[in-house]
Motif scaffolding. Structure first.
Motif, PDB file in Angstrom:
ATOM      1  N   ARG A  40       0.837  -1.195   0.000  1.00  0.00           N
ATOM      2  CA  ARG A  40       0.000   0.000   0.000  1.00  0.00           C
ATOM      3  C   ARG A  40       0.871   1.243   0.000  1.00  0.00           C
ATOM      4  O   ARG A  40       2.069   1.192   0.285  1.00  0.00           O
ATOM      5  CB  ARG A  40      -0.923  -0.004   1.214  1.00  0.00           C
ATOM      6  CG  ARG A  40      -1.826  -1.218   1.287  1.00  0.00           C
ATOM      7  CD  ARG A  40      -2.706  -1.192   2.513  1.00  0.00           C
ATOM      8  NE  ARG A  40      -3.414   0.085   2.639  1.00  0.00           N
ATOM      9  CZ  ARG A  40      -4.475   0.252   3.432  1.00  0.00           C
ATOM     10  NH1 ARG A  40      -4.948  -0.761   4.142  1.00  0.00           N
ATOM     11  NH2 ARG A  40      -5.062   1.422   3.512  1.00  0.00           N
ATOM     12  N   ALA A  41       0.255   2.390  -0.285  1.00  0.00           N
ATOM     13  CA  ALA A  41       1.005   3.643  -0.357  1.00  0.00           C
ATOM     14  C   ALA A  41       1.673   3.984   0.969  1.00  0.00           C
ATOM     15  O   ALA A  41       2.724   4.639   0.995  1.00  0.00           O
ATOM     16  CB  ALA A  41       0.088   4.783  -0.798  1.00  0.00           C
ATOM     17  N   ASP A  42       1.073   3.538   2.074  1.00  0.00           N
ATOM     18  CA  ASP A  42       1.634   3.843   3.391  1.00  0.00           C
ATOM     19  C   ASP A  42       2.483   2.716   3.949  1.00  0.00           C
ATOM     20  O   ASP A  42       2.933   2.779   5.093  1.00  0.00           O
ATOM     21  CB  ASP A  42       0.527   4.209   4.376  1.00  0.00           C
ATOM     22  CG  ASP A  42      -0.499   3.091   4.552  1.00  0.00           C
ATOM     23  OD1 ASP A  42      -0.429   2.090   3.807  1.00  0.00           O
ATOM     24  OD2 ASP A  42      -1.365   3.222   5.436  1.00  0.00           O
ATOM     25  N   GLY A  57       6.466   5.789   5.824  1.00  0.00           N
ATOM     26  CA  GLY A  57       6.033   6.961   5.079  1.00  0.00           C
ATOM     27  C   GLY A  57       6.043   6.690   3.589  1.00  0.00           C
ATOM     28  O   GLY A  57       6.616   5.693   3.129  1.00  0.00           O
ATOM     29  N   PRO A  58       5.421   7.561   2.793  1.00  0.00           N
ATOM     30  CA  PRO A  58       5.269   7.308   1.357  1.00  0.00           C
ATOM     31  C   PRO A  58       6.573   7.080   0.605  1.00  0.00           C
ATOM     32  O   PRO A  58       6.620   6.245  -0.309  1.00  0.00           O
ATOM     33  CB  PRO A  58       4.554   8.574   0.856  1.00  0.00           C
ATOM     34  CG  PRO A  58       3.839   9.092   2.056  1.00  0.00           C
ATOM     35  CD  PRO A  58       4.713   8.780   3.219  1.00  0.00           C
ATOM     36  N   ASP A  59       7.642   7.807   0.958  1.00  0.00           N
ATOM     37  CA  ASP A  59       8.910   7.650   0.245  1.00  0.00           C
ATOM     38  C   ASP A  59       9.707   6.446   0.718  1.00  0.00           C
ATOM     39  O   ASP A  59      10.734   6.098   0.115  1.00  0.00           O
ATOM     40  CB  ASP A  59       9.774   8.911   0.386  1.00  0.00           C
ATOM     41  CG  ASP A  59       9.208  10.089  -0.384  1.00  0.00           C
ATOM     42  OD1 ASP A  59       8.440   9.864  -1.342  1.00  0.00           O
ATOM     43  OD2 ASP A  59       9.525  11.248  -0.026  1.00  0.00           O
ATOM     44  N   GLN A  60       9.271   5.831   1.797  1.00  0.00           N
ATOM     45  CA  GLN A  60       9.949   4.653   2.354  1.00  0.00           C
ATOM     46  C   GLN A  60       8.944   3.546   2.636  1.00  0.00           C
ATOM     47  O   GLN A  60       9.051   2.838   3.634  1.00  0.00           O
ATOM     48  CB  GLN A  60      10.691   5.030   3.639  1.00  0.00           C
ATOM     49  CG  GLN A  60      11.744   6.098   3.451  1.00  0.00           C
ATOM     50  CD  GLN A  60      12.482   6.442   4.735  1.00  0.00           C
ATOM     51  OE1 GLN A  60      13.587   6.953   4.711  1.00  0.00           O
ATOM     52  NE2 GLN A  60      11.867   6.193   5.885  1.00  0.00           N
ATOM     53  N   ALA A  61       7.987   3.391   1.735  1.00  0.00           N
ATOM     54  CA  ALA A  61       6.917   2.428   1.959  1.00  0.00           C
ATOM     55  C   ALA A  61       7.416   0.994   1.912  1.00  0.00           C
ATOM     56  O   ALA A  61       6.911   0.115   2.619  1.00  0.00           O
ATOM     57  CB  ALA A  61       5.810   2.636   0.932  1.00  0.00           C
ATOM     58  N   THR A 116      13.181   5.416  -4.697  1.00  0.00           N
ATOM     59  CA  THR A 116      13.253   6.778  -4.161  1.00  0.00           C
ATOM     60  C   THR A 116      14.612   7.157  -3.569  1.00  0.00           C
ATOM     61  O   THR A 116      15.135   8.233  -3.844  1.00  0.00           O
ATOM     62  CB  THR A 116      12.192   6.995  -3.071  1.00  0.00           C
ATOM     63  OG1 THR A 116      12.384   6.047  -2.004  1.00  0.00           O
ATOM     64  CG2 THR A 116      10.790   6.864  -3.631  1.00  0.00           C
ATOM     65  N   TYR A 147      14.890   2.162  -0.988  1.00  0.00           N
ATOM     66  CA  TYR A 147      13.512   2.419  -0.596  1.00  0.00           C
ATOM     67  C   TYR A 147      12.692   2.690  -1.844  1.00  0.00           C
ATOM     68  O   TYR A 147      13.197   3.221  -2.841  1.00  0.00           O
ATOM     69  CB  TYR A 147      13.431   3.622   0.335  1.00  0.00           C
ATOM     70  CG  TYR A 147      13.808   3.336   1.765  1.00  0.00           C
ATOM     71  CD1 TYR A 147      13.037   2.474   2.549  1.00  0.00           C
ATOM     72  CD2 TYR A 147      14.919   3.933   2.351  1.00  0.00           C
ATOM     73  CE1 TYR A 147      13.377   2.210   3.862  1.00  0.00           C
ATOM     74  CE2 TYR A 147      15.262   3.678   3.664  1.00  0.00           C
ATOM     75  CZ  TYR A 147      14.491   2.825   4.417  1.00  0.00           C
ATOM     76  OH  TYR A 147      14.821   2.562   5.718  1.00  0.00           O
ATOM     77  N   ARG A 149       8.557   3.921  -3.235  1.00  0.00           N
ATOM     78  CA  ARG A 149       7.185   4.343  -2.979  1.00  0.00           C
ATOM     79  C   ARG A 149       6.248   3.462  -3.801  1.00  0.00           C
ATOM     80  O   ARG A 149       6.658   2.863  -4.797  1.00  0.00           O
ATOM     81  CB  ARG A 149       6.973   5.828  -3.276  1.00  0.00           C
ATOM     82  CG  ARG A 149       7.215   6.251  -4.697  1.00  0.00           C
ATOM     83  CD  ARG A 149       6.826   7.727  -4.918  1.00  0.00           C
ATOM     84  NE  ARG A 149       7.654   8.650  -4.159  1.00  0.00           N
ATOM     85  CZ  ARG A 149       8.694   9.310  -4.666  1.00  0.00           C
ATOM     86  NH1 ARG A 149       9.059   9.114  -5.932  1.00  0.00           N
ATOM     87  NH2 ARG A 149       9.388  10.143  -3.926  1.00  0.00           N
ATOM     88  N   GLU A 153      -1.122   0.334  -5.777  1.00  0.00           N
ATOM     89  CA  GLU A 153      -1.210  -0.729  -4.784  1.00  0.00           C
ATOM     90  C   GLU A 153      -1.460  -2.074  -5.457  1.00  0.00           C
ATOM     91  O   GLU A 153      -2.118  -2.162  -6.496  1.00  0.00           O
ATOM     92  CB  GLU A 153      -2.323  -0.423  -3.788  1.00  0.00           C
ATOM     93  CG  GLU A 153      -2.047   0.809  -2.947  1.00  0.00           C
ATOM     94  CD  GLU A 153      -3.099   1.051  -1.876  1.00  0.00           C
ATOM     95  OE1 GLU A 153      -4.113   0.312  -1.849  1.00  0.00           O
ATOM     96  OE2 GLU A 153      -2.907   1.979  -1.064  1.00  0.00           O
TER      97      GLU A 153
END
Length: 213
Positions: A40-42, A57-61, A116, A147, A149, A153
């Motif tokens: 998922r995005a989160d 977080g989004p950049d380290q999902a 990312t 990492y 993002r 999904e």
């Protein structure tokens, strides 16, 4: 380029003196999941993250690490390094993770992921492995993992292909970003060319370059 997923790994709650979270809990001890896992995005469904100020977080999902690079550590340390032992959600095979371009898109199972930034080693990582000088050694080796993002999904499982479906022309890689920030400051100007690099790292590069920018 097509590689494959060796394992999708989920972290359980680990309580330890070395855990970075103020509560003394960490999710760095990740174990292979059985069956498909939803990205998922989160973050990765079912994965525990202890210190959210620095992880998630989004950049380290999603955090990916190559099985081949883990094999180097196994030989270096003289002990098994199994999927998830790097704290990674995604253990890959035949994917050039260090050479992945910032902004590169991977189709993994039905999920679309985007590269990312590199991982920065921390004291929690060193404590989990029981190697006091691990941060220094990890930095010198410069195989940080990547990492990602989640752009779309979807589910992924062991055995799924990993396909690079888009690669930006700027060519700035995970390895270059890591070396620029930790080992080779002469590479810092390159980071400004990577439009998809998180703004926090672009700003860090600007600060270090100072009047040269």
């Amino acid at each position: 380029m097509t590689g494959r997923v060796v394992a999708v790994n989920l972290g359980a709650v680990t309580e330890a003196d070395w855990a970075g979270d103020a509560s003394g809990r960490s999710g760095i001890d990740k174990r292979p999941a059985e069956g498909p896992v939803l990205f998922r995005a989160d973050g990765v469904t079912g994965d525990f993250i202890g210190e959210r100020a620095h992880h998630g977080g989004p950049d380290q999902a999603v955090y990916a690490y190559a099985e081949e690079d883990a094999g180097w550590w196994a030989a270096e340390l003289g002990r098994p390094v199994r999927p998830g032992n790097l704290g990674e959600n995604l253990t890959t095979y035949a994917v050039d993770v260090t050479g992945a371009v910032i902004g590169e898109q991977w189709l993994v199972g039905s999920a679309l992921l985007q590269v990312t930034k590199p991982r920065t080693p921390c004291t929690t990582f060193a404590g989990f492995w029981g190697v006091p000088d691990l941060i220094k050694r990890f930095t010198a080796r410069a195989m940080p993992g990547a990492y990602l993002r989640v752009l779309r999904e979807g589910e992924a499982a062991a055995g799924d292909p990993v396909r690079v479906v888009e690669r930006p022309a700027h060519g700035v890689t995970i390895g270059e970003v890591f070396r620029a920030l930790n080992l080779e400051p002469e590479l810092l100007p390159r980071l400004l060319d990577a439009a998809d690099l998180p703004e926090s790292l672009r700003e860090k590069a600007r600060r270090r370059l100072g009047s040269r920018v």
